[in-house]
Design an enzyme around this catalytic site. Sequence first.
Site, mmCIF file in Angstrom:
data_model
loop_
_atom_site.group_PDB
_atom_site.id
_atom_site.type_symbol
_atom_site.label_atom_id
_atom_site.label_comp_id
_atom_site.label_asym_id
_atom_site.label_seq_id
_atom_site.Cartn_x
_atom_site.Cartn_y
_atom_site.Cartn_z
ATOM 1 N N ASP A 189 -46.846 46.902 59.938
ATOM 2 C CA ASP A 189 -47.479 46.381 58.722
ATOM 3 C C ASP A 189 -47.148 47.321 57.579
ATOM 4 O O ASP A 189 -47.230 48.550 57.738
ATOM 5 C CB ASP A 189 -49.006 46.331 58.867
ATOM 6 C CG ASP A 189 -49.474 45.232 59.809
ATOM 7 O OD1 ASP A 189 -48.660 44.339 60.132
ATOM 8 O OD2 ASP A 189 -50.643 45.261 60.234
ATOM 9 N N LYS A 228 -76.019 51.153 81.888
ATOM 10 C CA LYS A 228 -74.700 50.687 82.348
ATOM 11 C C LYS A 228 -73.849 51.874 82.808
ATOM 12 O O LYS A 228 -73.113 51.788 83.789
ATOM 13 C CB LYS A 228 -73.978 49.907 81.241
ATOM 14 C CG LYS A 228 -74.612 48.533 80.986
ATOM 15 C CD LYS A 228 -73.848 47.773 79.916
ATOM 16 C CE LYS A 228 -74.375 46.361 79.760
ATOM 17 N NZ LYS A 228 -75.728 46.290 79.213
ATOM 18 N N ASP A 270 -49.782 50.135 66.947
ATOM 19 C CA ASP A 270 -48.806 49.564 66.024
ATOM 20 C C ASP A 270 -48.563 50.575 64.906
ATOM 21 O O ASP A 270 -49.083 51.687 64.952
ATOM 22 C CB ASP A 270 -49.287 48.207 65.474
ATOM 23 C CG ASP A 270 -50.745 48.239 65.061
ATOM 24 O OD1 ASP A 270 -51.259 49.359 64.803
ATOM 25 O OD2 ASP A 270 -51.379 47.179 64.987
ATOM 26 N N ILE A 289 -53.400 35.427 67.300
ATOM 27 C CA ILE A 289 -54.417 34.546 67.907
ATOM 28 C C ILE A 289 -55.770 35.253 67.883
ATOM 29 O O ILE A 289 -55.952 36.289 68.509
ATOM 30 C CB ILE A 289 -54.043 34.154 69.356
ATOM 31 C CG1 ILE A 289 -52.756 33.315 69.361
ATOM 32 C CG2 ILE A 289 -55.185 33.380 70.020
ATOM 33 C CD1 ILE A 289 -52.320 32.814 70.733
#
Length: 337
Positions: A258, A74, A192, A108
């Site tokens: 978090d 690849k 994050d 999600i």
Amino acid sequence: MGKRKASDNAGNSNQDLCEFLIELANYERNVNNNIYKYNAYRKASSTLNSLPYRVTSGDAAKKLPGIGDKIAKKIDEFLSTGKLQKLEDINKDENNVAINLLTRVSGIGPAKAKELVDAGIKSLDDLRKHSDKLNHHQKLGLKYFEDFEERIPKKEIEQIEKIMKDAIMKLSNEYIVTICGSYRRGKKESGDIDVLLTHPTYTSKEKESKKKVLILRNVVECLEKKKLIVDTLSLGPTKFMGVCHIPNDDSKPFRRLDIILAPYDQYYCAILYFTGSDLFNKNMRAHALEKKYTLNEYTLKCLTSEGVPGNAEIITSEEDIFRILKMPYKEPKDRDT
């Protein structure tokens, strides 16, 4: 913990190769639910990401850890044509594209994304029209989608760290607060903010006590009063997931935050784990098993002759873990592979 497409590729001489590998990884996780291939592509990307030079052929890549024949082919195809037919085909399928997009919304996962796509929801606009299908976390993920997609510069995390530590130390100067993840590994930007928190009064022996509930809740309330925390995705006894923002600075986006509460006696195993990288953690756990130990985010335990974990080792620093496992200490900045 971040979900966005971008990776820590700033200044990486193999950035284009890393990006197509991460795209393939996300496809395998989100569409095919093939975690084995997902991890293989991520490992190859991480290997290329850490190189100080440009890879010029699949053969050269094959000599590197985590890159076999298929990935080397690849790389050759991409280097000679500037694209990858497999990715072109994947991106021709609008359902694949939609699933990959929806999984970038905080909250999600692949299964939920597939369920939404099967119901005809294929864009963020569609999602906004059908927000009744989303839970609280997912609704906030959609609300802050554009902000959460933006990488967080190190300087901004330093500002947030100062505000956070100043506020928490006023509650009690015995708290220990460490921002982990790619920030601790010295990256210029992060997806994050992952904070690890502990206090001497909270140990693994008191895991079931009400104390832990109050410790984390008190910290979250204190940071809400400071206007640093602006929204809560979820709050349990040992984990807060939410949204933070530098107070009184409208130029800054909203960021994912978090906060994880770890027992005082397990803090350094937790710091090691939450600093990462994922691949570094995997290698550490594999090395521990070779040395007849079991290592996770809580403890380091010696295995008995029957292969059963014994008592937890007493760990007072990350260095202790490396020393017990007879490994040279690795600074956080050197833990990408």
